[in-house]
Design an enzyme around this catalytic site. Structure first.
Site, PDB file in Angstrom:
ATOM      1  N   HIS A   1      14.014 149.803  48.497  1.00  0.00           N
ATOM      2  CA  HIS A   1      12.712 149.186  48.762  1.00  0.00           C
ATOM      3  C   HIS A   1      11.923 150.030  49.746  1.00  0.00           C
ATOM      4  O   HIS A   1      12.491 150.658  50.651  1.00  0.00           O
ATOM      5  CB  HIS A   1      12.871 147.784  49.353  1.00  0.00           C
ATOM      6  CG  HIS A   1      12.973 146.696  48.340  1.00  0.00           C
ATOM      7  ND1 HIS A   1      11.953 146.386  47.462  1.00  0.00           N
ATOM      8  CD2 HIS A   1      13.986 145.831  48.055  1.00  0.00           C
ATOM      9  CE1 HIS A   1      12.327 145.380  46.690  1.00  0.00           C
ATOM     10  NE2 HIS A   1      13.556 145.039  47.021  1.00  0.00           N
TER      11      HIS A   1
ATOM     12  N   HIS B   1      15.183 140.232  47.941  1.00  0.00           N
ATOM     13  CA  HIS B   1      16.265 139.957  48.888  1.00  0.00           C
ATOM     14  C   HIS B   1      15.707 139.481  50.234  1.00  0.00           C
ATOM     15  O   HIS B   1      16.214 138.515  50.815  1.00  0.00           O
ATOM     16  CB  HIS B   1      17.111 141.212  49.104  1.00  0.00           C
ATOM     17  CG  HIS B   1      18.156 141.440  48.063  1.00  0.00           C
ATOM     18  ND1 HIS B   1      17.853 141.685  46.740  1.00  0.00           N
ATOM     19  CD2 HIS B   1      19.519 141.454  48.149  1.00  0.00           C
ATOM     20  CE1 HIS B   1      18.973 141.859  46.058  1.00  0.00           C
ATOM     21  NE2 HIS B   1      19.994 141.711  46.884  1.00  0.00           N
TER      22      HIS B   1
END
Length: 239
Positions: free
Chosen positions: A198, A149
């Site tokens: 993440h 992302h």
């Protein structure tokens, strides 16, 4: 006089080229160093500390802040999703085709497609597990390093902002456009850490590689336009 202006323009171009090369080399070195630290486990402690700091003390399943903040972070993370970025890229490519700039459209499609391929290869190569310290606030399917992302939002937003800024004559409009692209990229990356999907170093690596790719793509596009290999949008400049 004409010869003097030509020499000045050449000198400025050479200086700009050296600056870009220095930035690219610096960014590449930073990514290599970061990847090395991650592989050796040197960043694990700070990664964990940041993730825990973003959770309510004593309850790692609950991100800090009110419920609306968590929902907003999900909205921000969607801005770096494959669907949104693919749709945005398709809109720009079709716009360029309608504007009769087919080679520019192809260049944009190749730049974004190349970034997606690079992100996939890097994820497969490093194959870092996702954080299991806190519950994930978003569904994930791939490896963790670097953050897809973060990388793709940097690739798409920065590349497209650089392209569009080429048709803007006012400096403040160009600065505003690039600033918004950077802001979107930062919001996407921050949301990935906040949602616990993440490690912070994943996001930092994604930003770095994405910015490098966008920088390289922008320079290649500029060179292709200067040589007339790709159409120049000078005729459609916006005041």
């Amino acid at each position: 006089m004409k010869h003097g202006r030509l020499l000045l323009a050449t000198a400025l171009e050479n200086r700009a080229t050296l600056l870009v090369l220095a930035l690219f080399a610096g960014g590449l070195w930073a990514f290599i160093e970061l990847a090395d630290e991650v592989l050796e486990g040197e960043t694990h402690a700070i990664d964990e500390a940041i993730l825990v700091a973003l959770r309510v003390p004593g309850d790692l399943s609950d991100p800090i802040g009110p419920g609306w903040l968590e929902e907003m972070m999900r909205d921000f993370t969607a801005l770096g999703g494959t669907g949104v970025l693919t749709l945005l890229t398709a809109i720009v490519v079709v716009f360029l085709l309608v504007a009769r700039l087919p080679r520019a459209a192809l260049a944009v499609a190749l730049a974004i497609g190349g970034g997606i391929l690079l992100s996939t290869l890097l994820k497969s190569g490093f194959d870092r597990p996702r954080p299991d310290l806190v519950p994930h606030g978003s569904i994930v399917y791939t490896a963790s390093f670097p953050s897809g992302h973060s990388m793709m939002s940097a690739t798409v937003y920065l590349t497209l902002s650089a392209l569009v800024s080429r048709v803007l004559t006012r400096r403040r409009l160009r600065v505003y456009l690039v600033t918004m692209a950077v802001l979107l990229t930062l919001l996407v990356g921050a949301s990935r850490v906040y949602l616990g999907v993440h490690w912070p170093t994943d996001v930092l690596a994604g930003w770095t590689v994405g910015a490098l790719w966008a920088l390289g793509a922008s320079i290649v596009m500029l060179r292709l336009q200067l040589t007339r290999t790709v159409e120049r949008p000078d005729a459609t400049r916006i005041e």
